[in-house]
Motif scaffolding. Structure first.
Motif, short mmCIF file in Angstrom:
data_model
loop_
_atom_site.label_atom_id
_atom_site.label_comp_id
_atom_site.label_asym_id
_atom_site.label_seq_id
_atom_site.Cartn_x
_atom_site.Cartn_y
_atom_site.Cartn_z
N GLY A 151 -19.34 22.28 8.06
CA GLY A 151 -18.67 22.06 9.34
C GLY A 151 -17.80 20.82 9.39
N LEU A 152 -17.62 20.14 8.24
CA LEU A 152 -16.83 18.90 8.14
C LEU A 152 -17.40 17.77 8.98
CD1 LEU A 152 -13.13 20.20 8.17
CD2 LEU A 152 -14.68 19.95 6.23
N GLN A 153 -18.70 17.81 9.21
CA GLN A 153 -19.36 16.74 9.96
C GLN A 153 -19.95 15.68 9.04
OE1 GLN A 153 -21.97 19.41 11.95
NE2 GLN A 153 -20.65 19.66 13.74
N ALA A 154 -19.96 15.96 7.74
CA ALA A 154 -20.44 15.00 6.75
C ALA A 154 -19.66 15.21 5.46
CB ALA A 154 -21.94 15.19 6.50
N PHE A 155 -19.54 14.13 4.67
CA PHE A 155 -18.89 14.23 3.38
C PHE A 155 -19.94 14.45 2.30
CE2 PHE A 155 -15.80 11.58 5.76
CZ PHE A 155 -14.70 12.41 5.66
N GLY A 156 -19.59 15.25 1.33
CA GLY A 156 -20.49 15.51 0.22
C GLY A 156 -20.00 16.67 -0.62
N ASN A 157 -20.78 17.04 -1.61
CA ASN A 157 -20.39 18.07 -2.56
C ASN A 157 -20.99 19.42 -2.19
OD1 ASN A 157 -18.97 16.31 -4.50
ND2 ASN A 157 -20.99 15.38 -4.74
N ILE A 158 -20.16 20.44 -2.25
CA ILE A 158 -20.56 21.81 -1.95
C ILE A 158 -20.37 22.70 -3.17
CG2 ILE A 158 -20.09 23.85 -0.53
CD1 ILE A 158 -19.07 21.95 1.68
N TYR A 159 -19.13 22.72 -3.68
CA TYR A 159 -18.72 23.67 -4.71
C TYR A 159 -17.52 23.05 -5.41
CZ TYR A 159 -17.97 28.42 -6.59
OH TYR A 159 -17.85 29.52 -7.40
N THR A 160 -17.46 23.14 -6.73
CA THR A 160 -16.44 22.41 -7.47
C THR A 160 -15.02 22.88 -7.18
OG1 THR A 160 -17.86 21.52 -9.22
CG2 THR A 160 -15.60 22.02 -9.86
N ARG A 161 -14.86 24.08 -6.64
CA ARG A 161 -13.51 24.47 -6.23
C ARG A 161 -13.00 23.57 -5.11
NH1 ARG A 161 -14.24 29.24 -3.90
NH2 ARG A 161 -13.62 28.66 -1.80
#
Length: 426
Positions: free
Chosen positions: A49-59
């Motif tokens: 939801g763009l409420q926190a920064f971090g890693n999800i998926y390398t794309r």
């Protein structure tokens, strides 16, 4: 700790990087993974939801790529950056945030041949229309502005001719028109020119060239200067209007002076998918560490080679802004006082056939379609990189039939001059 701001060479080695917190590795690790584990369901939801920064998926993002992005942003003086698969990919992702079908952007005629082809042909399928202007005639940019204009695109040092563009003058036109100025800084690198200091709003690079520097990895990058107000006039709805895929977030309102970099990541890279390999990011990071050393050596070599060619009887003219006689020399002194770059062209008295013949006779120079390598490179643009253009367009872009382009490397200048001398004599 000192409050001193790090110098360029220090940033080239250290910006964005820390020892790995798990292993203590000093070099940035290659995080060769597709995806990343979430702490819990709430953490996952906040990331999506763009409420926190971090890693999800390398794309969308990767820790190795993130170090590269932070480093180039620091070197360019930007607020944030996004690394992508190539320089061409960077241009697509940038313009996707700005353009709607039927919109226009103004581009300098003196550009890399691949960019001319991309702008003229590929972008038509998106309904994006390019209007060409002459970087030697600033008023041509002013005349090209219409209500549909959404951006101006130039190169700081133009490929292939090595001509210097008056960034500040064109930035004034962009400000008056209320559109962002995009500067391709590939040939200069931030070591020679920082376009943001001269009015650029967005900087793009082919990382493949001088930043990577070793001809071994493709990559591109987008740097957000944080200087443009995307909410003004409703021209840029991707940034100013609520985004339905993110529960109505307005990117400009939420992310402020790095909203454009966020838009490129979460609307461009996420959906178009030109992700940079973490391995390539690692290779390019390694190259950037020696950028100041390489770039200065290449500029010094280029000036020596240009001076030799300017005095050779087989050469009709040399286009290198580092020469006092060159028409762009004063602009080079203003924008690139440490050196006028390592890519330039010269014209042969024998025309097209002489150009084709020369590249086949050189032994130390590699005949290939690239620039910015540690090795010296040569190409005849009219028969290769600019071959899709008609003769008139080739001449306007600085790639006439008699033109040869050199990209000077870090070899001994005496050996480069000797190779050119034997090929010209033959």
């Amino acid at each position: 700790m000192s409050d001193r701001l790090p110098g360029f060479s220090t940033l080239a080695v250290h910006a964005g990087a820390q020892p790995d917190p798990t292993t203590g590795a000093r070099a940035t690790p290659i995080y060769q993974t597709t995806s990343f584990v979430f702490n819990d369901a709430d953490h996952a939801a906040s990331l999506f939801g763009l409420q926190a920064f971090g890693n999800i998926y390398t794309r969308i993002g990767n820790p190795t790529n993130a170090v590269l992005e932070e480093r180039v942003a620091a070197l360019e003086g930007g607020t944030a950056a996004l690394a992508v698969a190539s320089g061409h990919a960077a241009q697509v992702v940038v313009l996707q945030q700005l353009m709607q079908p039927g919109d226009e952007f103004i581009a300098a005629r003196k550009l890399y041949g691949g960019s001319i082809n991309q702008f003229t042909h590929a972008f038509k399928s998106f309904g994006w229309n390019v209007v060409w202007a002459d970087p030697d005639d600033i008023s041509s940019f002013e005349r090209a502005v219409t209500p549909r204009t959404k951006a101006i695109f130039i190169e700081s040092i133009a490929n292939p001719a090595g001509s210097i563009t008056d960034i500040e003058a064109i930035s004034t036109v962009a400000r008056k028109a209320g559109v962002p100025l995009i500067v391709d800084n590939t040939l200069a690198s931030p070591y020679l020119i920082r376009p943001i200091d001269h009015g650029a709003d967005i900087v793009v690079h082919s990382l493949t060239k001088f930043l990577g520097g070793h001809g071994n990895s493709l990559g591109g990058i987008i740097v957000d200067a944080g200087t443009f107000d995307w909410s003004t006039g409703g021209k840029y709805p991707m940034l100013s209007e609520p985004r339905p895929e993110y529960h109505g977030i307005k990117l400009q309102e939420t992310f402020g002076n790095f909203a454009f970099a966020i838009a490129c990541r979460v609307l461009g890279l996420r959906d178009l998918g030109p992700a940079l390999s973490p391995f390539n990011a690692f290779m390019i990071l390694t190259g950037i560490e020696t950028l100041p050393l390489r770039m200065q050596k290449q500029c010094d070599n280029a000036k020596a080679v240009a001076e030799f060619l300017a005095g050779h009887s087989a050469v009709a003219s040399v286009s290198y802004a580092g020469l006092p006689s060159d028409k762009y020399h004063q602009l080079a002194r203003k924008y690139a006082p440490k050196g006028a770059g390592a890519v330039f062209t010269f014209s042969l008295k024998g025309g097209y056939d002489a150009g084709v013949s020369l590249v086949s006779k050189l032994q130390l120079f590699s005949h290939l379609a690239n620039v910015g390598d540690t090795r010296s490179l040569v190409i005849h643009p009219a028969s290769t990189t600019h071959s899709q253009l008609d003769d008139a367009a080739k001449i306007k872009s600085g790639a006439g039939p008699d033109v040869v382009r050199l990209s000077i490397g870090i070899e001994d200048k005496e050996d480069l001059i000797a190779d050119l001398e034997q090929a010209l004599g033959a």
